[in-house]
Design a protein around this motif. Structure first.
Motif, PDB file in Angstrom:
ATOM      1  N   ILE A 182     -29.512 -20.023   2.318  1.00 31.57           N
ATOM      2  CA  ILE A 182     -28.682 -18.771   2.401  1.00 31.57           C
ATOM      3  C   ILE A 182     -27.727 -18.590   1.467  1.00 31.57           C
ATOM      4  O   ILE A 182     -26.585 -19.461   1.354  1.00 31.57           O
ATOM      5  CB  ILE A 182     -28.391 -18.460   3.825  1.00 31.57           C
ATOM      6  N   TYR A 183     -27.652 -17.584   0.733  1.00 34.99           N
ATOM      7  CA  TYR A 183     -26.619 -17.329  -0.273  1.00 34.99           C
ATOM      8  C   TYR A 183     -25.687 -16.347  -0.047  1.00 34.99           C
ATOM      9  O   TYR A 183     -26.182 -15.247   0.594  1.00 34.99           O
ATOM     10  CB  TYR A 183     -27.115 -16.903  -1.693  1.00 34.99           C
ATOM     11  N   TYR A 184     -24.406 -16.574   0.099  1.00 30.70           N
ATOM     12  CA  TYR A 184     -23.420 -15.551   0.459  1.00 30.70           C
ATOM     13  C   TYR A 184     -22.456 -15.239  -0.495  1.00 30.70           C
ATOM     14  O   TYR A 184     -21.860 -15.963  -1.370  1.00 30.70           O
ATOM     15  CB  TYR A 184     -22.381 -16.302   1.718  1.00 30.70           C
ATOM     16  N   CYS A 185     -22.247 -13.947  -0.506  1.00 27.25           N
ATOM     17  CA  CYS A 185     -21.297 -13.363  -1.604  1.00 27.25           C
ATOM     18  C   CYS A 185     -19.759 -13.534  -0.767  1.00 27.25           C
ATOM     19  O   CYS A 185     -19.615 -13.089   0.291  1.00 27.25           O
ATOM     20  CB  CYS A 185     -21.419 -12.024  -1.851  1.00 27.25           C
ATOM     21  N   THR A 186     -18.819 -13.865  -1.638  1.00 26.87           N
ATOM     22  CA  THR A 186     -17.312 -13.897  -1.237  1.00 26.87           C
ATOM     23  C   THR A 186     -16.533 -13.069  -1.985  1.00 26.87           C
ATOM     24  O   THR A 186     -16.974 -13.071  -3.139  1.00 26.87           O
ATOM     25  CB  THR A 186     -16.994 -15.281  -0.826  1.00 26.87           C
ATOM     26  N   ALA A 187     -15.408 -12.463  -1.317  1.00 27.07           N
ATOM     27  CA  ALA A 187     -14.378 -11.877  -2.309  1.00 27.07           C
ATOM     28  C   ALA A 187     -13.110 -12.343  -1.871  1.00 27.07           C
ATOM     29  O   ALA A 187     -12.902 -12.647  -0.677  1.00 27.07           O
ATOM     30  CB  ALA A 187     -14.399 -10.166  -1.955  1.00 27.07           C
ATOM     31  N   ILE A 188     -12.185 -12.928  -2.494  1.00 26.03           N
ATOM     32  CA  ILE A 188     -11.156 -13.531  -2.393  1.00 26.03           C
ATOM     33  C   ILE A 188      -9.553 -12.738  -2.666  1.00 26.03           C
ATOM     34  O   ILE A 188      -9.596 -12.321  -3.795  1.00 26.03           O
ATOM     35  CB  ILE A 188     -10.915 -14.893  -3.061  1.00 26.03           C
ATOM     36  N   LYS A 189      -9.021 -12.481  -1.590  1.00 27.95           N
ATOM     37  CA  LYS A 189      -7.732 -12.064  -1.793  1.00 27.95           C
ATOM     38  C   LYS A 189      -6.621 -13.202  -1.436  1.00 27.95           C
ATOM     39  O   LYS A 189      -6.984 -14.005  -0.919  1.00 27.95           O
ATOM     40  CB  LYS A 189      -7.367 -10.687  -0.894  1.00 27.95           C
ATOM     41  N   VAL A 190      -5.538 -12.650  -1.645  1.00 24.97           N
ATOM     42  CA  VAL A 190      -4.259 -13.577  -1.201  1.00 24.97           C
ATOM     43  C   VAL A 190      -4.319 -13.746   0.189  1.00 24.97           C
ATOM     44  O   VAL A 190      -4.092 -14.872   0.898  1.00 24.97           O
ATOM     45  CB  VAL A 190      -2.731 -13.069  -1.591  1.00 24.97           C
ATOM     46  N   GLU A 191      -4.701 -12.742   0.951  1.00 22.86           N
ATOM     47  CA  GLU A 191      -4.806 -12.754   2.538  1.00 22.86           C
ATOM     48  C   GLU A 191      -5.856 -13.682   3.185  1.00 22.86           C
ATOM     49  O   GLU A 191      -5.917 -14.036   4.302  1.00 22.86           O
ATOM     50  CB  GLU A 191      -4.650 -11.665   3.046  1.00 22.86           C
ATOM     51  N   GLY A 192      -7.026 -13.925   2.235  1.00 24.07           N
ATOM     52  CA  GLY A 192      -7.880 -14.647   2.909  1.00 24.07           C
ATOM     53  C   GLY A 192      -9.311 -14.490   2.140  1.00 24.07           C
ATOM     54  O   GLY A 192      -9.316 -13.690   1.192  1.00 24.07           O
ATOM     55  N   MET A 193     -10.461 -14.904   2.556  1.00 24.05           N
ATOM     56  CA  MET A 193     -11.953 -14.561   1.975  1.00 24.05           C
ATOM     57  C   MET A 193     -12.721 -13.819   2.744  1.00 24.05           C
ATOM     58  O   MET A 193     -12.515 -13.931   4.116  1.00 24.05           O
ATOM     59  CB  MET A 193     -12.579 -16.138   1.800  1.00 24.05           C
ATOM     60  N   TYR A 194     -13.510 -13.145   2.134  1.00 25.58           N
ATOM     61  CA  TYR A 194     -14.500 -12.174   2.872  1.00 25.58           C
ATOM     62  C   TYR A 194     -15.666 -12.358   2.689  1.00 25.58           C
ATOM     63  O   TYR A 194     -16.156 -12.997   1.469  1.00 25.58           O
ATOM     64  CB  TYR A 194     -13.912 -10.568   2.323  1.00 25.58           C
ATOM     65  N   TRP A 195     -16.543 -12.337   3.536  1.00 23.94           N
ATOM     66  CA  TRP A 195     -18.105 -12.843   3.306  1.00 23.94           C
ATOM     67  C   TRP A 195     -19.193 -11.770   3.606  1.00 23.94           C
ATOM     68  O   TRP A 195     -18.794 -10.950   4.392  1.00 23.94           O
ATOM     69  CB  TRP A 195     -18.212 -14.007   4.293  1.00 23.94           C
ATOM     70  N   GLY A 196     -20.055 -11.769   2.910  1.00 23.80           N
ATOM     71  CA  GLY A 196     -21.211 -10.924   3.311  1.00 23.80           C
ATOM     72  C   GLY A 196     -22.059 -11.790   4.402  1.00 23.80           C
ATOM     73  O   GLY A 196     -21.891 -12.843   4.827  1.00 23.80           O
ATOM     74  N   ARG A 197     -23.111 -11.186   4.584  1.00 18.29           N
ATOM     75  CA  ARG A 197     -24.160 -11.597   5.816  1.00 18.29           C
ATOM     76  C   ARG A 197     -25.155 -12.475   5.064  1.00 18.29           C
ATOM     77  O   ARG A 197     -25.771 -13.331   5.954  1.00 18.29           O
ATOM     78  CB  ARG A 197     -24.788 -10.422   6.478  1.00 18.29           C
ATOM     79  N   GLY A 198     -25.252 -12.734   3.769  1.00 15.94           N
ATOM     80  CA  GLY A 198     -26.014 -13.521   3.197  1.00 15.94           C
ATOM     81  C   GLY A 198     -27.406 -13.062   2.864  1.00 15.94           C
ATOM     82  O   GLY A 198     -27.958 -12.031   3.519  1.00 15.94           O
TER      83      GLY A 198
END
Length: 116
Positions: free
Chosen positions: A93-109
């Motif tokens: 399962i491949y997940y997209c992630t976006a990274i900010k200073v406050e943390g990482m965000y994830w898609g559902r895959g």
């Protein structure tokens, strides 16, 4: 709250190609980095590719030369992962992630399955 939506997964034979897309609810410029991770059954989630908001990219050795991450030239909130020469061990399962200073965000895959 950042939302990430992946698309483009599917089933392919070994040696084939797939392109994944990730659309974010914010402009890519608002993130430090965006990227892709994957997780196969029974294994830990692992990095596949990263791109920073200046367009710099990085890849681990196991996908280098086969996978390419890029940003859309039109939309300001879409990242792609072009996967070539796929191998059965790329199945995950491949997940997209976006990274900010406050943390990482994830898609559902999105599922990628490569058959031999």
């Amino acid at each position: 709250q950042v939302q990430l939506v992946e698309s483009g997964g599917g089933s392919v034979r070994a040696g084939g190609s797939l392109r994944l897309s990730c659309t974010a609810s914010e402009s890519i410029a608002s993130f430090n980095d965006m990227g892709w991770y994957r997780q196969a059954p029974g294994l830990q989630r692992e990095l596949v590719a990263l791109i920073n908001n200046a367009g710099g990219t990085s890849y681990p050795d196991y996908v280098k030369g086969r996978f390419t991450i890029s940003m859309s030239s039109n939309a300001q909130n879409t990242v792609y992962l072009q996967m070539n020469s796929l191998k059965p061990e790329d199945t995950a399962i491949y997940y997209c992630t976006a990274i900010k200073v406050e943390g990482m965000y994830w898609g559902r895959g999105t599922q990628v399955t490569v058959s031999s």
